[in-house]
Structure formats: structure tokens, C-alpha cells
Motif scaffolding. Structure first.
Motif, PDB file in Angstrom:
ATOM      1  N   ALA A 121      25.924 -54.301  22.745  1.00  0.00           N
ATOM      2  CA  ALA A 121      26.007 -53.102  23.573  1.00  0.00           C
ATOM      3  C   ALA A 121      27.473 -52.761  23.819  1.00  0.00           C
ATOM      4  CB  ALA A 121      25.293 -53.330  24.899  1.00  0.00           C
ATOM      5  N   SER A 122      27.817 -51.533  23.571  1.00  0.00           N
ATOM      6  CA  SER A 122      29.198 -51.076  23.738  1.00  0.00           C
ATOM      7  C   SER A 122      30.183 -51.909  22.918  1.00  0.00           C
ATOM      8  CB  SER A 122      29.610 -51.107  25.218  1.00  0.00           C
ATOM      9  OG  SER A 122      28.757 -50.307  25.997  1.00  0.00           O
ATOM     10  N   TRP A 123      29.757 -52.349  21.771  1.00  0.00           N
ATOM     11  CA  TRP A 123      30.591 -53.233  20.957  1.00  0.00           C
ATOM     12  C   TRP A 123      31.931 -52.590  20.632  1.00  0.00           C
ATOM     13  CZ3 TRP A 123      32.536 -52.192  16.088  1.00  0.00           C
ATOM     14  CH2 TRP A 123      32.020 -51.051  15.449  1.00  0.00           C
ATOM     15  N   TYR A 124      31.893 -51.286  20.430  1.00  0.00           N
ATOM     16  CA  TYR A 124      33.104 -50.597  19.979  1.00  0.00           C
ATOM     17  C   TYR A 124      34.243 -50.700  20.978  1.00  0.00           C
ATOM     18  CZ  TYR A 124      35.761 -47.153  17.351  1.00  0.00           C
ATOM     19  OH  TYR A 124      36.714 -46.540  16.597  1.00  0.00           O
ATOM     20  N   GLU A 125      33.880 -50.945  22.241  1.00  0.00           N
ATOM     21  CA  GLU A 125      34.917 -51.049  23.276  1.00  0.00           C
ATOM     22  C   GLU A 125      35.729 -52.327  23.139  1.00  0.00           C
ATOM     23  OE1 GLU A 125      33.005 -50.621  27.018  1.00  0.00           O
ATOM     24  OE2 GLU A 125      32.316 -48.583  26.605  1.00  0.00           O
TER      25      GLU A 125
END
Length: 122
Positions: free
Chosen positions: A103-107
Motif C-alpha cells: 500500500a502506497s509503495w511508491y512513497e
């Protein structure tokens, strides 16, 4: 102590391909999400791709879609990043990271990181 080790980075010509590997030396029991990030010269770190291993779900940054493929390696604690059609702008230090969730890995809020492997495209 969890250790992630990347390998496979080298210098290649534009249009070429590379295969990066990330091995978790001491298995992090909840490393369900494995991801690759990169830092280009003079740029902020950015997400490249991630894989949620329990379901083999993959996620890609827009620039990686269609050119890069992330997958689990033959060993449980290995993740591969196959890169094709490399461009000069793909030159960067590529690092892998591990987390419990994608979840929200891109952050990039991952607790465990490797030291990186250099990819140079010319």
C-alpha cells in the motif's frame, strides 16, 4: 539483522537489457512487498516497481510499464527486475526494499533497504 543485497547493475548501451537481482540475506518474515527504487543523478528517489509476493500482484511506475518486469526469483527471498529497452535517462542507482504491504509503495516508506547497484546507460 535484515540485509538486502542487490546485484546486476552495469554499464550498457541504449536499447540494451539488464537483469537486477535482490536477495534478502536474513529473511524478514513479513517482507510480503518487495520493491525497486532508483535515484537518478540530481533527482529524488522514485519508485520503479513492486511485487506483493503472497498474491504475485505487481505495480509499476508509468515509465517502467511495458519495459520493466518485476518478479519473484527462483528462491523465496529473491526478487528480480528485468529491464529492457533501456534509455539514457534510466541511468541511476537502483535499490531494493522490503515491507509488509505494498500500500502506497511508491512513497518509499520501507523499513529495509539495500545499498544499491549502479546502472549506467549510454
Amino acid at each position: 539483522h535484515v540485509q538486502l543485497v542487490e546485484s546486476g547493475g552495469e554499464s550498457v548501451q541504449e536499447g540494451g537489457s539488464l537483469r537486477l537481482s535482490c536477495t534478502v540475506r536474513q529473511y524478514y518474515m513479513n517482507s510480503n512487498c518487495m520493491a525497486w527504487f532508483r535515484r537518478r543523478p540530481g533527482k529524488e528517489r522514485e519508485g520503479v516497481a513492486a511485487v506483493y509476493t503472497p498474491a504475485s500482484m505487481t505495480y509499476y511506475a508509468a515509465f517502467a510499464q511495458g519495459r520493466f518486469t518485476i518478479s519473484q526469483g527462483p528462491a523465496k527471498n529473491t526478487v528480480i527486475l528485468e529491464m529492457t529497452g533501456l534509455k539514457v535517462e534510466d541511468t541511476a542507482e537502483y535499490s531494493c526494499a522490503a515491507h509488509t504491504s505494498c500500500a502506497s509503495w511508491y512513497e518509499g516508506s520501507f523499513p529495509y533497504w539495500g545499498k544499491g547497484t549502479q546502472v549506467t546507460v549510454s
